[in-house]
Design a protein around this motif. Structure first.
Motif, short mmCIF file in Angstrom:
data_model
loop_
_atom_site.label_atom_id
_atom_site.label_comp_id
_atom_site.label_asym_id
_atom_site.label_seq_id
_atom_site.Cartn_x
_atom_site.Cartn_y
_atom_site.Cartn_z
N LYS A 99 0.86 -1.20 0.00
CA LYS A 99 0.00 0.00 0.00
C LYS A 99 0.88 1.22 0.00
O LYS A 99 1.43 1.60 1.03
N GLY A 100 1.01 1.84 -1.13
CA GLY A 100 1.89 3.01 -1.23
C GLY A 100 3.33 2.57 -1.10
O GLY A 100 3.63 1.41 -0.90
N GLY A 101 4.24 3.53 -1.24
CA GLY A 101 5.66 3.21 -1.16
C GLY A 101 6.29 3.20 -2.53
O GLY A 101 5.77 3.80 -3.46
N SER A 102 7.40 2.51 -2.65
CA SER A 102 8.13 2.59 -3.91
C SER A 102 8.67 1.23 -4.35
O SER A 102 8.84 0.32 -3.56
N LEU A 103 8.88 1.16 -5.65
CA LEU A 103 9.49 -0.03 -6.26
C LEU A 103 10.82 0.39 -6.86
O LEU A 103 10.88 1.35 -7.63
N THR A 104 11.89 -0.30 -6.48
CA THR A 104 13.20 -0.01 -7.06
C THR A 104 13.69 -1.25 -7.79
O THR A 104 13.61 -2.36 -7.27
N VAL A 105 14.16 -1.04 -9.01
CA VAL A 105 14.68 -2.15 -9.82
C VAL A 105 16.15 -1.90 -10.11
O VAL A 105 16.52 -0.80 -10.53
N ILE A 106 16.96 -2.89 -9.84
CA ILE A 106 18.38 -2.78 -10.20
C ILE A 106 18.68 -3.87 -11.22
O ILE A 106 18.47 -5.05 -10.95
N LYS A 107 19.12 -3.44 -12.40
CA LYS A 107 19.40 -4.39 -13.47
C LYS A 107 20.87 -4.28 -13.82
O LYS A 107 21.34 -3.23 -14.23
N ASP A 108 21.58 -5.35 -13.60
CA ASP A 108 23.01 -5.35 -13.86
C ASP A 108 23.26 -6.32 -14.99
O ASP A 108 23.09 -7.53 -14.81
N ASP A 109 23.63 -5.80 -16.15
CA ASP A 109 23.85 -6.72 -17.26
C ASP A 109 25.33 -7.08 -17.38
O ASP A 109 25.77 -7.59 -18.38
N GLY A 110 26.09 -6.78 -16.33
CA GLY A 110 27.49 -7.16 -16.32
C GLY A 110 28.39 -6.17 -17.05
O GLY A 110 29.61 -6.31 -17.02
N PHE A 111 27.79 -5.19 -17.70
CA PHE A 111 28.59 -4.16 -18.37
C PHE A 111 28.45 -2.86 -17.60
O PHE A 111 27.39 -2.56 -17.08
N PHE A 112 29.47 -2.07 -17.60
CA PHE A 112 29.44 -0.73 -17.03
C PHE A 112 28.69 -0.69 -15.70
O PHE A 112 28.78 -1.59 -14.89
N ARG A 113 27.89 0.35 -15.55
CA ARG A 113 27.17 0.52 -14.29
C ARG A 113 25.80 -0.14 -14.37
O ARG A 113 25.19 -0.16 -15.43
N PRO A 114 25.31 -0.66 -13.25
CA PRO A 114 23.96 -1.24 -13.29
C PRO A 114 22.92 -0.16 -13.54
O PRO A 114 23.12 1.00 -13.18
N PHE A 115 21.82 -0.54 -14.17
CA PHE A 115 20.70 0.37 -14.39
C PHE A 115 19.82 0.35 -13.14
O PHE A 115 19.43 -0.71 -12.66
N VAL A 116 19.53 1.54 -12.63
CA VAL A 116 18.66 1.62 -11.45
C VAL A 116 17.43 2.43 -11.82
O VAL A 116 17.54 3.56 -12.29
N GLY A 117 16.27 1.84 -11.63
CA GLY A 117 15.02 2.55 -11.93
C GLY A 117 14.10 2.48 -10.74
O GLY A 117 14.17 1.54 -9.94
N ALA A 118 13.25 3.47 -10.60
CA ALA A 118 12.33 3.46 -9.46
C ALA A 118 11.01 4.08 -9.85
O ALA A 118 10.95 4.90 -10.77
N CYS A 119 9.95 3.68 -9.18
CA CYS A 119 8.67 4.36 -9.35
C CYS A 119 7.85 4.22 -8.08
O CYS A 119 8.12 3.37 -7.23
N GLU A 120 6.85 5.09 -7.96
CA GLU A 120 5.93 5.01 -6.82
C GLU A 120 4.99 3.83 -7.04
O GLU A 120 4.63 3.52 -8.17
N LEU A 121 4.57 3.21 -5.96
CA LEU A 121 3.60 2.12 -6.08
C LEU A 121 2.21 2.71 -6.25
O LEU A 121 1.82 3.64 -5.55
N LEU A 122 1.45 2.15 -7.20
CA LEU A 122 0.09 2.63 -7.44
C LEU A 122 -0.90 2.03 -6.45
O LEU A 122 -1.79 2.69 -5.95
N GLY A 123 -0.76 0.76 -6.22
CA GLY A 123 -1.70 0.06 -5.33
C GLY A 123 -1.07 -1.26 -5.00
O GLY A 123 0.15 -1.38 -5.06
N ASP A 124 -1.89 -2.28 -4.73
CA ASP A 124 -1.24 -3.54 -4.38
C ASP A 124 -1.28 -4.56 -5.50
O ASP A 124 -1.03 -5.73 -5.30
N ASP A 125 -1.54 -4.09 -6.71
CA ASP A 125 -1.52 -5.00 -7.85
C ASP A 125 -0.12 -5.01 -8.48
O ASP A 125 0.36 -3.99 -8.98
N VAL A 126 0.51 -6.18 -8.44
CA VAL A 126 1.90 -6.28 -8.90
C VAL A 126 2.00 -5.95 -10.39
O VAL A 126 2.91 -5.24 -10.83
N SER A 127 1.06 -6.44 -11.20
CA SER A 127 1.10 -6.18 -12.64
C SER A 127 1.06 -4.69 -12.94
O SER A 127 1.83 -4.18 -13.76
#
Ligand SMILES: [Zn+2]
Length: 274
Positions: A99-127
């Motif tokens: 319920k509320g809060g944030s989602l942070t994604v860290i994607k490391d493809d093994g090259f350079f720096r990892p990609f870090v993305g974030a967004c606010e949570l809309l609700g409790d639906d994961v999709s």
């Protein structure tokens, strides 16, 4: 058996992934003794993570998704790698709901720096949260229909369908994708009825070409090992480690992902420092 099919459809303009992750979710339930809501939330995140792990390209690639709820709500975190070894945990204080809060994604493809993305949570639906993440953070139009069915403490079906529009997708193919996605509004029910193989046959007959379809097998598996944990505690230094042994009997490390306890006695520590 867990399955992830990956393929291209509609003039190769849309990437299609079909997931069946029922066993993955049941392994998580067994590992953590999850209640129904926690199993649904963590199961959804594990399924997303399986999808994203299937998109990794480098051998050292890894992806993690962390959900931090607002206020009294807790944290859930999942990780996966290119071998589709997926694991995660959810802390019980949130009652298993986002319920509320944030989602942070860290994607490391093994090259350079990892990609870090974030967004606010809309609700409790994961999709919904994942769609919003792809839209806001990666700016890739993505349709996600992922679901988890739980009955009497067991997962009866988990998985779903993800479609991503590749750059330059024609309008007619966008429409086709959008229309087809309508079939997966109750994704877990569709998985329960057809399974991943059945979904391809029933909903994408004549659209999916076998020669460009890949089948991957995600599984619930932690990457921790006694050796790895040794590497984690060593930097504390001999004096500190021996002090912990003296005060608490041994050095204890808990892996949240697989619920495993590692302990190192004074003798272990002395061996290790040598
Ligand atoms: Zn572990």
């Amino acid at each position: 058996m867990n399955k992830l099919y990956k393929t291209l459809i509609y003039d190769n303009e849309v990437s299609l992934s079909v997931l069946e992750t029922t066993d993955l979710v049941n392994d998580a339930i067994k590992t953590h003794g999850l209640d129904e809501n926690s199993a649904k939330t963590l199961g959804g995140l594990l399924t997303c993570c399986a999808y994203m792990s299937g998109c990794l390209k480098s051998e050292r690639g890894a992806v993690s998704l962390t959900v931090k709820g607002d206020g009294a709500a807790g944290t859930a975190s999942v990780s996966g790698d290119i071998n589709l070894h997926i694991r995660g945990y959810i802390d019980g204080t949130c009652g298993g709901r986002l319920k509320g809060g944030s989602l942070t994604v860290i994607k490391d493809d093994g090259f350079f720096r990892p990609f870090v993305g974030a967004c606010e949570l809309l609700g409790d639906d994961v999709s919904e949260n994942l769609m919003q993440y792809f839209d806001k953070s990666e700016q890739i139009p993505t349709a996600v229909a992922i679901g988890v069915n739980i009955k009497d403490g067991k997962c009866t079906a988990a998985g779903g369908v993800v479609m991503q529009l590749l750059p330059g997708t024609k309008e007619e193919n966008m429409d086709k994708a959008e229309q087809r996605m309508q079939a997966f509004v109750n994704a877990a029910d569709v998985v329960e009825k057809y399974g991943a193989d059945g979904i391809l046959k029933e909903f994408f007959q004549g659209v999916v070409k076998e020669e460009q379809t890949y089948l991957l097998f995600p599984e619930y598996k932690c990457n921790c090992s006694r050796k790895k944990i040794e590497g984690v505690i060593l930097p504390l230094g001999k004096a500190e480690l021996l002090k912990i042994c003296k005060e608490e009997g041994c050095v204890k490390v808990h892996c949240h992902y697989c619920n495993t306890d590692y302990s190192f006695t004074q003798k272990d520590v002395e061996e290790l420092i040598k």
